[in-house]
Write a protein that holds these residues in place. Structure first.
Motif, short mmCIF file in Angstrom:
data_model
loop_
_atom_site.label_atom_id
_atom_site.label_comp_id
_atom_site.label_asym_id
_atom_site.label_seq_id
_atom_site.Cartn_x
_atom_site.Cartn_y
_atom_site.Cartn_z
N MET A 80 7.06 67.48 30.82
CA MET A 80 7.36 67.54 32.24
C MET A 80 6.36 66.70 33.01
O MET A 80 5.15 66.80 32.77
CB MET A 80 7.32 68.99 32.75
CG MET A 80 7.81 69.16 34.18
SD MET A 80 9.57 68.81 34.38
CE MET A 80 10.28 70.31 33.69
N ARG A 142 11.10 73.86 29.93
CA ARG A 142 11.24 73.05 31.14
C ARG A 142 11.81 73.87 32.31
O ARG A 142 11.34 73.74 33.44
CB ARG A 142 12.13 71.84 30.84
CG ARG A 142 11.41 70.76 30.04
CD ARG A 142 12.35 69.70 29.55
NE ARG A 142 11.62 68.55 29.01
CZ ARG A 142 12.18 67.59 28.26
NH1 ARG A 142 13.47 67.67 27.96
NH2 ARG A 142 11.46 66.59 27.82
N ARG A 146 9.92 74.69 35.88
CA ARG A 146 10.52 74.42 37.19
C ARG A 146 10.39 75.63 38.10
O ARG A 146 10.02 75.51 39.27
CB ARG A 146 12.00 74.04 37.01
CG ARG A 146 12.23 72.68 36.37
CD ARG A 146 13.71 72.36 36.23
NE ARG A 146 13.91 71.01 35.73
CZ ARG A 146 14.26 70.72 34.48
NH1 ARG A 146 14.49 71.70 33.61
NH2 ARG A 146 14.39 69.46 34.09
#
Length: 234
Positions: A80, A142, A146
């Protein structure tokens, strides 16, 4: 998203652009005025994979010696982009410990996972090794990142440029016009489905980095170890 279809489309579109001289040259490579920096969570391929990539790049260098080739030390997979590189960003702008704590929360109980590097894909400006995942571990991480960074209030630019979904590794960038694009593309076709190897991801690094992840400009902020879960039966 079907990764193979995504990689195939990227490749075919980019080959067409190269044939029509509509490719893109990165004019900032080597520029002393390039001060784009950011923070990235990444992972690194193992030695066998790097050796196979090195063999490919050695062949390409004979045809296009003046292009930009990633060194073994710089090759990575982006988990990321926490703060995408931008001009003027400095590590002193943030408290790195806050980012480490947020990632620790996101990766809680995350086990090692595997990535298979097989074949090549392209963009109009760079060449990438295709990464394929055997399970949803990376996607889950991921998505958790977020959520946790959105809730953290920390400076971040996750998904601002694009929502990362692949596990590719960039290994080459165009620095100047092709000398022999047909010979270059011929080698790429040979490696279109080449098996570079499979590796187990047992650690990730949070780094402060420049745009190209060059070792001399990268500072490792924290290394996150992934451990197998222990189940106790009764």
């Amino acid at each position: 998203m079907d990764l193979k279809e995504h990689y195939d489309k990227l490749y075919q579109d980019s080959v067409c652009k190269i044939h029509s001289d509509a490719y893109q040259i990165d004019e900032l490579i080597g520029s002393v005025d390039d001060n784009r920096y950011g923070i990235t969570l990444l992972l690194r391929p193992d030695k066998m994979v790097l050796e196979n990539i090195h063999k490919l790049l050695s062949r390409l260098k004979l045809i296009e010696p003046n292009q930009y080739y990633y060194r073994d030390s710089d090759i990575h997979v982006t988990v990321m982009s926490i703060i995408s590189c931008y001009s003027g960003f400095q590590l002193s702008n943030i408290q790195a410990e806050d980012y480490v704590r947020t990632i620790e929360k996101s990766k809680n109980d995350l086990s090692p996972f595997e990535i298979e590097f097989r074949g090549l894909t392209m963009s109009p400006s760079c060449l990438m090794v295709q990464g394929f995942l055997e399970d949803t571990t990376l996607d889950q991480l991921r998505n958790k990142l977020r959520i946790d960074f959105k809730d953290s209030g920390l400076e971040q630019s996750i998904d601002k440029r694009y929502a990362i979904q692949t596990a590719h590794s960039t290994i080459f960038r165009l620095k100047e016009k092709f000398k022999d694009k047909n010979a270059f593309l011929k080698i790429l076709e040979e490696y279109r489905d080449f098996y570079f190897g499979k590796f187990t991801v047992e650690a990730m690094e949070l780094v402060y980095n420049d745009w190209y992840q060059r070792k001399e400009f990268v500072k490792i902020l924290h290394k996150f170890e992934l451990k197998e879960r222990t189940y106790i039966g009764y």
